[in-house]
Design an enzyme around this catalytic site. Sequence first.
Site, PDB file in Angstrom:
ATOM      1  CG  ASN A 169      -1.742  -1.295   1.260  1.00 38.39           C
ATOM      2  OD1 ASN A 169      -1.525  -2.089   2.174  1.00 38.39           O
ATOM      3  ND2 ASN A 169      -2.610  -1.543   0.296  1.00 38.39           N
ATOM      4  CB  VAL A 191       0.252   6.612   1.890  1.00 37.29           C
ATOM      5  CG1 VAL A 191      -0.497   5.713   2.845  1.00 37.29           C
ATOM      6  CG2 VAL A 191       1.648   6.917   2.400  1.00 37.29           C
ATOM      7  CB  CYS A 192      -2.820   2.907  -1.396  1.00 36.42           C
ATOM      8  SG  CYS A 192      -4.456   2.459  -1.988  1.00 36.42           S
ATOM      9  CG  LEU A 193      -5.162   5.237   4.998  1.00 35.60           C
ATOM     10  CD1 LEU A 193      -5.320   3.770   5.419  1.00 35.60           C
ATOM     11  CD2 LEU A 193      -4.375   5.993   6.064  1.00 35.60           C
TER      12      LEU A 193
END
Length: 183
Positions: free
Chosen positions: A104, A111-113
Site C-alpha cells: 500500500n 500512500v494508499c489509504l
Amino acid sequence: MINLFKIKGQRKEEAANSNGGPPVKKQSPGELRLHKDIAELNPPKTTKISFPNGKDDLMNFEATLRPDEGYYLGGAFTFTFQVSASYPHEAPKVKCKTKVYHPNIDLEGNVCLNILREDWKPVLNINTIIYGLNLLFSQPNDEDPLNHEAAAVLRDNPQKFQRNVQMAMSGGYVDNTHFPRCK
C-alpha cells in the site's frame, strides 16, 4: 459603510499590535482546527510526532511509526504530513519518507489509504490518519495496492512476503530494488 468596516478592522489590528511586538498573524480556520487536533492527539505508543520546522509550523510535521507486531515488527517508518489551509475540508497530503516494501506504499512514498482519498470527511482528524497508517503495517491490504508486485507476493506466498520485508528492512535488495536499513 464599507470604509467604516475597513477602518474598524485596521484599528483593531493596530490595537492588537500596540504592545510593541511584531504584527499578529491571523490563523486560517484550517490552522485553528489543526491546532485543536494536535492538542487532542492520542497516538499509539509506537508512534512519535515531531515538528522538524519548529512548533511555529504546525501545518508540516512528521510521524514515525515503529510497529510492535506483524511483518514490519522492529522497523521505523517516517511519514510527512502537509496540511493545507482548507483542512479539514481537504485531507492532508501524507507521504512515506522511508523506502519500504509494502503493498500500500509505492517506492516514491505515496500512500494508499482510503481515508486520504475518496473516504475523507471533515469529521476525520490527524489521529484517525495515524491509526490508519498503523493499521497498514499490522494488516497490509493486497486488494487495493500501489505496489502491485508486493501485493501479489503477499496474496500468493505470505512466507516469501515475510522474507522480502525482512530483507528490505535490513537494508537489502528485493527484486533489484535497494532498500535502506530501517530497523
